[in-house]
Write a protein that holds these residues in place. Structure first.
Motif, short mmCIF file in Angstrom:
data_model
loop_
_atom_site.label_atom_id
_atom_site.label_comp_id
_atom_site.label_asym_id
_atom_site.label_seq_id
_atom_site.Cartn_x
_atom_site.Cartn_y
_atom_site.Cartn_z
N LEU B 222 0.84 -1.20 0.00
CA LEU B 222 0.00 0.00 0.00
C LEU B 222 0.87 1.25 0.00
N SER B 235 -2.87 3.69 0.03
CA SER B 235 -3.81 2.78 -0.64
C SER B 235 -3.07 2.05 -1.75
N GLY B 236 -3.78 1.32 -2.53
CA GLY B 236 -3.18 0.59 -3.64
C GLY B 236 -4.27 0.09 -4.54
N LEU B 237 -3.88 -0.66 -5.54
CA LEU B 237 -4.86 -1.28 -6.42
C LEU B 237 -4.77 -2.79 -6.24
N LEU B 238 -5.87 -3.45 -6.47
CA LEU B 238 -5.90 -4.89 -6.26
C LEU B 238 -4.90 -5.60 -7.18
#
Lengths: 88, 567
Positions: B222, B235-238
């Motif tokens: 993240l 945050s991040g991306l899946l």
């Protein structure tokens, strides 16, 4: 253009990026090279790539044999830590 | 018919005043039945003495504002002016008759319902409840360590914002760090093990509560990219998570050095907060409800390879949901079916949060899950003072690594072996859920899963009961001798014998209920072969020796110098 996760079925071991490009007729910029080809479930011959959404549409509308090997686009949602920062 | 609890407010009488004064001075802690009027079928609670309620003399409230803090209020606390509260029970059907009797009795000022009250759920603004020392005690970590259940030889991957090892070490946590098998979404941006102190470091600290000797892998997933409305900084991306899991799959399936443990625990204190972040449920590319999504597939593959995968349930519990559970911000939060995607996978252990009093945290997401109904699986401890990264290690974010640490401790003694089904991740999940202490409604429920983790019971299952030899059962004549002549046995370690109470959380009498401490009482006997005969001559010799020492001490002069001067 944004790229989305797709699953591809590949019977003969983990494919290279080049092999995926050739199979689906992709331009170099239509596949995320940094992401590469990720083995998701090798026993089920399932791999994941990130492709341009326009390219996905094109593949699904093209050669049925190639389209049958590709599943997607899948959601690529934002993920965040379950900390307590976001409480109002 | 059901009984109802009621509070009765009585006007002043000398008997009520005396009853109240006696209770306040500690001389009488019972209600004086003669001080109360007879009111229909009301059954007074004689254990609850009269309680004075000062008279409100003046209350000036701003117009239309009854609860204004600037109101001017004064009371008369004199016994004569006060009214007196007593309590009792009445049959539900008799309440109208009770009200009627009370209205006709001038001794009664009023009658109120005495409702059941419960503790408020822990919410984000609540202060920490206990500390990591309490969590250690609740998990029986002392006993775990005695049984070599400490995470030794086990890889624990913290899939999060990155870990700061220097900070962990400064806080007394010294797990091994494996830089070579760690991973970063962008090595140029985050060096595993040297990330800024934050959420991931908190998670690593909480893993070390039960698995202080594990080998940490920092999977720095993240980071600060999100443009999602209402999202937090990290945050991040899946798709990043798919890459991270691909790396973990390679770690898990790579050849191992001889004798190396094949165990990997993967701790995930992150996820999705709102369905609007995903494709709709009926879309074939949906993540939350779709086991064929590539991330859900790779999670299942990693679990099949032998990894124990632990996910936090999320912070969308109805009592105090995270702001991100409302999209757009300010709209009602989504608090039902709020355990999305892999967090609710049948291949993972999904963790809800309770505080150190075992009360469910109000923000902990409740089931059913999206991929599997029976989520969460278990409760872990959260909202305690721990890592020092935040005022409290909170959210299901903290509960998840607490459970991951326990799994790491288990794996020290029960490493994954593909040829042994009792070591499969499913078997370990079953071990953890089947030993849990049930909370809430009896059996499984969607708030607590199977209950809160019970480290003591897990130790018992994994490492067996400690060998406790009862000398009084083996050598009754010795105990009889010691009972008759206790001065003889005073020097024997372990005397007088204390029964081992079995595993359980530490209560007020720690010496009797903490199995770790109880075990120390029996340390001299631990490991003895009960079938082995101890020669009675030897025992007699020891007892005689001790008796001789006692006698010698008893007659030893207090001032030896004076003795020598006499000589």
């Amino acid at each position: 253009m944004s790229k989305a996760p797709c699953s591809i079925r590949w019977q003969h071991g983990q494919p290279s990026l080049q092999a995926v490009r050739e199979q689906f007729g992709l331009a170099p910029e239509e596949i995320d090279e940094q992401f590469g080809v990720v083995a998701v479930d090798p026993e089920a011959h399932l791999y994941c790539v990130l492709l341009d959404e326009a390219a996905i549409v094109r593949i699904h509308g093209g050669d049925p044999a190639a389209a049958a090997l590709l599943e997607g686009p899948f959601a690529n949602p934002v993920i965040e830590p379950f900390n307590l920062k976001g409480h109002s | 018919m059901a009984k109802r609890n009621v509070i009765v407010e009585l006007v002043h009488t000398r008997k009520l005043e005396n009853n109240m004064m006696a209770a306040m001075s500690g001389q009488g802690l019972a209600l004086d039945a003669d001080a109360t009027p007879r009111l229909g079928s009301l059954d007074y609670d004689l254990s609850f003495p009269a309680l004075a309620l000062p008279k409100l003399v003046r209350g000036e409230y701003p117009k239309d504002e009854l609860y204004d803090v600037f109101a001017s209020v004064t009371f008369d606390s004199s016994p004569e002016a006060s009214t007196y509260l007593v309590r009792g029970t009445v049959e539900e059907g008799d309440i109208p008759a009770l009200n009627d009797a009370a209205s006709r009795n001038r001794a009664v000022a009023n009658i109120y319902a005495d409702t059941t009250i419960e503790t408020m759920a822990v919410c984000p603004s609540s202060p920490p409840v206990g500390s990591d020392a309490d969590v250690e005690r609740l998990l029986c970590t002392t006993l775990m360590r005695q049984r070599q259940m400490d995470g030794s030889g086990v890889l624990v991957a913290i899939v999060d914002t990155g870990v700061n090892m220097a900070y962990l070490n400064s806080r007394g946590k010294t797990p091994t760090f494996d830089a070579a098998r760690s991973w970063s979404w962008n090595p140029a941006a985050v060096t595993p093990g040297s990330a800024p102190v934050g959420h991931g470091t908190m998670c690593a600290y909480d893993v070390c509560i039960a698995a202080p000797r594990c080998t940490l892998l920092d999977i720095a997933l993240l980071h600060g990219i999100s443009a999602t409305p209402g999202s937090s900084l990290m945050s991040g991306l899946l798709s990043d998570a798919i890459r991270a899991y691909s790396h973990l799959l390679a770690v898990m399936t790579a050849p191992r050095r001889p004798g190396e443990n094949r165990s990997l625990v993967v701790s995930n204190s992150w996820g999705m907060f709102h369905p609007s972040w995903d494709f709709p449920v009926d879309h074939p590319g949906n993540y939350s409800d779709n086991p064929n999504h590539p991330f859900n597939r790779i999670v299942a593959t990693l679990e099949r390879s032998g990894a124990d995968i632990v996910f936090a349930a999320g912070n969308c519990g109805a009592d105090c949901p995270d702001g991100r559970c409302s999209q757009p911000p300010g709209s009602p939060a989504v608090t039902t079916r709020a355990i999305y995607g892999a967090n609710s996978s049948p291949s993972v252990t999904c963790v809800a949060g309770v505080d150190t009093t075992k009360a469910r945290a109000g923000y902990s997401s409740v089931g059913p899950g999206r991929l599997t109904d029976r989520k969460p699986d278990i409760c872990g401890y959260t909202h305690f003072r721990g890592s020092g990264v935040y005022s409290s290690d909170g959210g299901t974010s903290a509960a998840c690594p607490v459970i991951s640490g326990v799994l790491g401790a288990i794996r020290s003694q029960r490493p994954y072996n593909a040829a042994d089904s009792t070591t499969s991740p499913a078997a370990i999940r079953n071990l953890v859920t089947s030993t849990a202490v049930d909370l809430g409604p009896s059996g499984y429920d969607f708030q607590h899963g199977y209950g809160v983790i019970d480290g003591c019971k897990i130790v018992e299952r994994v490492a067996g009961r400690p060998i406790v030899i009862d000398p009084c059962r083996r050598l009754p004549w010795l105990c009889e001798l010691c009972r008759r002549y206790p001065w003889i046995c005073k020097g024997l370690p372990g005397w007088p014998p204390k029964p081992w109470p079995g595993p359980g959380p530490k209560a007020a009498d720690s010496a009797m209920t903490d199995p770790a401490q109880s075990q120390e009482v029996w340390q001299m006997f631990d490991g003895e072969d009960p079938s082995e005969e101890i020669p009675q001559e030897t025992l007699a010799y020891v007892l005689g020796l001790l008796a001789g020492q006692r006698t010698a001490e008893a007659v030893k002069p207090e001032h030896p110098c004076s003795c020598s001067s006499k000589a």
